[in-house]
Design a protein around this motif. Sequence first.
Motif, PDB file in Angstrom:
ATOM      1  N   SER A 209       8.517   5.576   4.501  1.00 37.54           N
ATOM      2  CA  SER A 209       9.115   4.921   6.007  1.00 37.54           C
ATOM      3  C   SER A 209       7.121   4.764   6.545  1.00 37.54           C
ATOM      4  CB  SER A 209      10.348   5.207   6.591  1.00 37.54           C
ATOM      5  OG  SER A 209      10.216   6.007   7.696  1.00 37.54           O
ATOM      6  N   LEU A 210       7.274   3.651   6.978  1.00 39.80           N
ATOM      7  CA  LEU A 210       6.219   3.203   8.004  1.00 39.80           C
ATOM      8  C   LEU A 210       6.228   3.317   9.123  1.00 39.80           C
ATOM      9  CD1 LEU A 210       4.472   0.754   5.768  1.00 39.80           C
ATOM     10  CD2 LEU A 210       4.091   2.399   5.570  1.00 39.80           C
ATOM     11  N   SER A 211       5.345   4.295  10.290  1.00 42.74           N
ATOM     12  CA  SER A 211       5.953   4.534  11.052  1.00 42.74           C
ATOM     13  C   SER A 211       5.024   3.206  12.145  1.00 42.74           C
ATOM     14  CB  SER A 211       5.413   5.464  11.479  1.00 42.74           C
ATOM     15  OG  SER A 211       4.116   5.971  11.576  1.00 42.74           O
ATOM     16  N   SER A 212       4.875   2.968  13.174  1.00 40.58           N
ATOM     17  CA  SER A 212       4.685   2.160  13.811  1.00 40.58           C
ATOM     18  C   SER A 212       2.926   2.236  13.979  1.00 40.58           C
ATOM     19  CB  SER A 212       5.101   2.126  15.407  1.00 40.58           C
ATOM     20  OG  SER A 212       4.629   2.788  16.605  1.00 40.58           O
TER      21      SER A 212
ATOM     22  N   ALA B 277      -1.106  -1.900  10.174  1.00 36.64           N
ATOM     23  CA  ALA B 277      -2.517  -2.550  10.886  1.00 36.64           C
ATOM     24  C   ALA B 277      -3.354  -1.169  10.566  1.00 36.64           C
ATOM     25  CB  ALA B 277      -2.455  -2.638  12.680  1.00 36.64           C
ATOM     26  N   LYS B 278      -3.143  -0.015  10.998  1.00 37.93           N
ATOM     27  CA  LYS B 278      -4.232   0.299   9.577  1.00 37.93           C
ATOM     28  C   LYS B 278      -4.548   0.126   8.119  1.00 37.93           C
ATOM     29  CE  LYS B 278      -3.702   4.093  12.101  1.00 37.93           C
ATOM     30  NZ  LYS B 278      -3.220   6.296  13.672  1.00 37.93           N
ATOM     31  N   ILE B 279      -3.463  -0.121   7.304  1.00 34.85           N
ATOM     32  CA  ILE B 279      -3.243  -0.059   6.593  1.00 34.85           C
ATOM     33  C   ILE B 279      -3.650  -1.813   5.670  1.00 34.85           C
ATOM     34  CG2 ILE B 279      -1.801  -1.269   4.506  1.00 34.85           C
ATOM     35  CD1 ILE B 279      -0.134   0.621   5.227  1.00 34.85           C
ATOM     36  N   ARG B 280      -3.496  -2.820   6.976  1.00 34.02           N
ATOM     37  CA  ARG B 280      -4.353  -3.905   7.016  1.00 34.02           C
ATOM     38  C   ARG B 280      -6.158  -3.852   7.841  1.00 34.02           C
ATOM     39  NH1 ARG B 280      -1.369  -8.432   6.916  1.00 34.02           N
ATOM     40  NH2 ARG B 280      -3.183  -9.595   8.573  1.00 34.02           N
ATOM     41  N   ALA B 281      -5.972  -2.652   8.397  1.00 29.53           N
ATOM     42  CA  ALA B 281      -7.574  -2.742   8.116  1.00 29.53           C
ATOM     43  C   ALA B 281      -8.512  -1.871   7.089  1.00 29.53           C
ATOM     44  CB  ALA B 281      -7.608  -2.215   9.738  1.00 29.53           C
ATOM     45  N   TRP B 282      -7.806  -1.114   6.515  1.00 33.26           N
ATOM     46  CA  TRP B 282      -8.548  -0.229   5.173  1.00 33.26           C
ATOM     47  C   TRP B 282      -8.844  -1.459   3.836  1.00 33.26           C
ATOM     48  CZ3 TRP B 282     -11.555   2.529   3.630  1.00 33.26           C
ATOM     49  CH2 TRP B 282     -11.455   2.963   2.410  1.00 33.26           C
ATOM     50  N   ASN B 283      -7.048  -2.512   4.160  1.00 29.09           N
ATOM     51  CA  ASN B 283      -7.115  -3.575   3.132  1.00 29.09           C
ATOM     52  C   ASN B 283      -7.406  -4.936   3.180  1.00 29.09           C
ATOM     53  OD1 ASN B 283      -5.866  -1.588   0.572  1.00 29.09           O
ATOM     54  ND2 ASN B 283      -5.113  -0.924   2.335  1.00 29.09           N
ATOM     55  N   SER B 284      -8.927  -5.167   3.655  1.00 31.66           N
ATOM     56  CA  SER B 284      -9.088  -6.102   4.660  1.00 31.66           C
ATOM     57  C   SER B 284      -9.208  -7.632   3.999  1.00 31.66           C
ATOM     58  CB  SER B 284      -9.822  -6.381   5.721  1.00 31.66           C
ATOM     59  OG  SER B 284     -11.068  -6.077   5.100  1.00 31.66           O
TER      60      SER B 284
ATOM     61  N   LEU C 299       0.845   9.691   3.906  1.00 30.50           N
ATOM     62  CA  LEU C 299       0.022   8.515   4.269  1.00 30.50           C
ATOM     63  C   LEU C 299      -0.564   8.313   5.426  1.00 30.50           C
ATOM     64  CD1 LEU C 299      -0.266   5.307   3.040  1.00 30.50           C
ATOM     65  CD2 LEU C 299       1.751   5.356   3.962  1.00 30.50           C
ATOM     66  N   GLU C 300      -0.096   8.867   6.290  1.00 31.14           N
ATOM     67  CA  GLU C 300      -0.750   8.952   7.927  1.00 31.14           C
ATOM     68  C   GLU C 300      -2.116   9.433   8.140  1.00 31.14           C
ATOM     69  OE1 GLU C 300       2.158   9.798   7.086  1.00 31.14           O
ATOM     70  OE2 GLU C 300       3.366   8.390   8.889  1.00 31.14           O
ATOM     71  N   THR C 301      -2.274  11.351   7.302  1.00 31.27           N
ATOM     72  CA  THR C 301      -3.572  11.795   7.041  1.00 31.27           C
ATOM     73  C   THR C 301      -4.527  10.870   6.219  1.00 31.27           C
ATOM     74  OG1 THR C 301      -2.073  13.195   7.584  1.00 31.27           O
ATOM     75  CG2 THR C 301      -4.015  13.697   6.363  1.00 31.27           C
TER      76      THR C 301
ATOM     77  N   PHE D  28       0.535  -1.171  -0.349  1.00 32.50           N
ATOM     78  CA  PHE D  28       0.347   0.038  -0.060  1.00 32.50           C
ATOM     79  C   PHE D  28       0.959   0.799  -0.150  1.00 32.50           C
ATOM     80  CE2 PHE D  28      -3.253   2.906   1.261  1.00 32.50           C
ATOM     81  CZ  PHE D  28      -4.054   2.961   1.185  1.00 32.50           C
ATOM     82  N   GLU D  29       1.871   1.204   0.714  1.00 30.46           N
ATOM     83  CA  GLU D  29       2.819   2.469   0.767  1.00 30.46           C
ATOM     84  C   GLU D  29       3.157   2.335  -0.970  1.00 30.46           C
ATOM     85  OE1 GLU D  29       6.351   4.269   0.277  1.00 30.46           O
ATOM     86  OE2 GLU D  29       6.972   1.952   0.148  1.00 30.46           O
TER      87      GLU D  29
END
Length: 450
Positions: free
Chosen positions: A260-263, A267-274, A166-168, A144-145
């Motif tokens: 780079s993906l902050s901590s 998990a948020k990406i996985r939830a959005w792309n379940s 990406l965070e936003t 996703f990144e």
Amino acid sequence: MSQKRKILLFLVAISSVSLFLHHGGHLNWTMETSPMVCPSTSPTPTPKHTSIAFLKTHKTASSTVQNILFRFAERNNLTVALPGYPCDHQFCYPHTFNNRFVHPHTVPPKIITSHMRFNRAELLRLMPNDTIYITILREPASMFESLFSYYNQYCLSFKRVPNGSLETFLENPWSYYRPEEKYAVYARNTLTYDLGGDKDQTDPMYIRNFVAEVDRVFSLVMIAEYFDESLILLRHLLGWELEDVLYVKLNMRTSTSKLSLSSGLPAKIRAWNSVDAALYDHFNASLWRKLEDLGVGCVAREVQLLQRATDRLLRGCFGSNFPQLRSASQIKNKNLRPWQPSSKVAIVGYELPSNISRGSRGQSQDMCLKLIMPEVQYTHLLQHSESLRYRRKHPTRTPMQTLRPAISTLHQQGRKDHKETLERSITSPPLGAEIGGTRGTQQVSKKQTT
Ligand SMILES: *[C@@H]1O[C@H](CO)[C@@H](O)[C@H](O)[C@H]1NC(C)=O
Ligand SMILES: *[C@@H]1O[C@H](CO)[C@@H](O)[C@H](O)[C@H]1NC(C)=O
Ligand SMILES: *[C@@H]1O[C@H](CO)[C@@H](O)[C@H](O)[C@H]1NC(C)=O
Ligand SMILES: *[C@@H]1O[C@H](CO)[C@@H](O)[C@H](O)[C@H]1NC(C)=O
Ligand SMILES: *[C@@H]1O[C@H](CO)[C@@H](O)[C@H](O)[C@H]1NC(C)=O
Ligand SMILES: *[C@@H]1O[C@H](CO)[C@@H](O)[C@H](O)[C@H]1NC(C)=O
């Protein structure tokens, strides 16, 4: 050193010496390149399997697999189904695949590998009935990144995010994402969409059924994080030699265009792309089961052989000066410039050493060039060569009848993203003329301008 380890080393030394003596001192390189390291699953030698549908997914190292398949097809004279009018170098993605998208000079095919949205029913009608279905997935967070950076300027769901953050986006995806908008397919469950599924249907029952359906259709789902291991499974599935799956990585970004993906983000990406996340977990697990079935040790050995053979091939092609990774603008040979999605993301490609024709170990220049040729240029090259072959086989059709689809395709593409490359292939001796072996392309090009 413990006593046990000493004994073990001693035993290893003894057996090495005895093996050496056994082979009369001739234990050398050629032993190492013995192609079958993991035992073949079939008791009798079978011919290489040649009917393959590879679903090329987005941002998953699939360009590298496509390049392997293109080269295999050329070496074995296999017809590759390629996009025709009105598609570009993809099968009119994001439309669902339809056989009308296939260039008429590229049927009946043995291999299909260009980007499409999967459509099993249409492929069943197009492809041979012994076709093996293969695809590749990538870990959802890094995937996703990658999509977010690569399609930042195309996909409005991403473009409207303040500061390209990406965070936003992940804090509240629904304030940026419009499911029906053009290119929204890059903003949620893209792998699911590529596989023909519904990117916005996240009910657990749907997910379970969809994963099961993909599992039924695809004999192998490769995993980008374990690319070499996946290739070993691929070659065993198809009964290919190690030499058939040698590759150089294509379509990569420079490290500066990676976020780079902050901590917390994964998990948020996985939830959005379940749905994608469920697919990934299922097929990563099944990949590892397959690797264990084949033997993790022998797979590791084959991976090592693959990497050594690649080194040898590159040395043979380019001498000690390996093709250098360069940004597109630095690459002098336009045929090797990768497509750039936007000014903010740099996709690197390879520059060819100028004296490639004197490849030290006599590798053919053609093969060396294709090893590092980007997807779009290679697709155009095959469109040319397959059209030529088609017209040799069907000399009774008038040139205009057979040429028109190709011309329209080229003009269409020219208008879109590859104007420069195409203008060059239309107005000057095309790539085929440079690398030899496809005499006649030049005439085709002249006709196209008139
Ligand atoms: C050792 O290598 C040479 C050439 O590299 C080859 O001709 C010969 O057959 C090899 N010997 C064995 C035992 O594999
Ligand atoms: C492919 O076709 C060419 C020309 O028709 C022929 O010379 C060559 O032997 C063929 N190669 C294979 C592997 O069939
Ligand atoms: C596949 O197609 C061939 C010819 O088109 C036919 O003879 C064969 O029976 C088919 N095999 C299967 C498994 O359907
Ligand atoms: C965008 O970046 C600017 C400058 O870095 C900052 O002042 C602003 O608050 C940011 N906006 C958002 C919505 O994060
Ligand atoms: C894939 O599966 C293996 C084996 O279960 C596991 O060790 C590995 O962490 C998984 N990889 C990812 C990226 O989830
Ligand atoms: C190509 O040229 C470079 C210097 O320009 C030289 O170092 C290299 O050995 C040459 N490679 C081959 C294969 O001739």
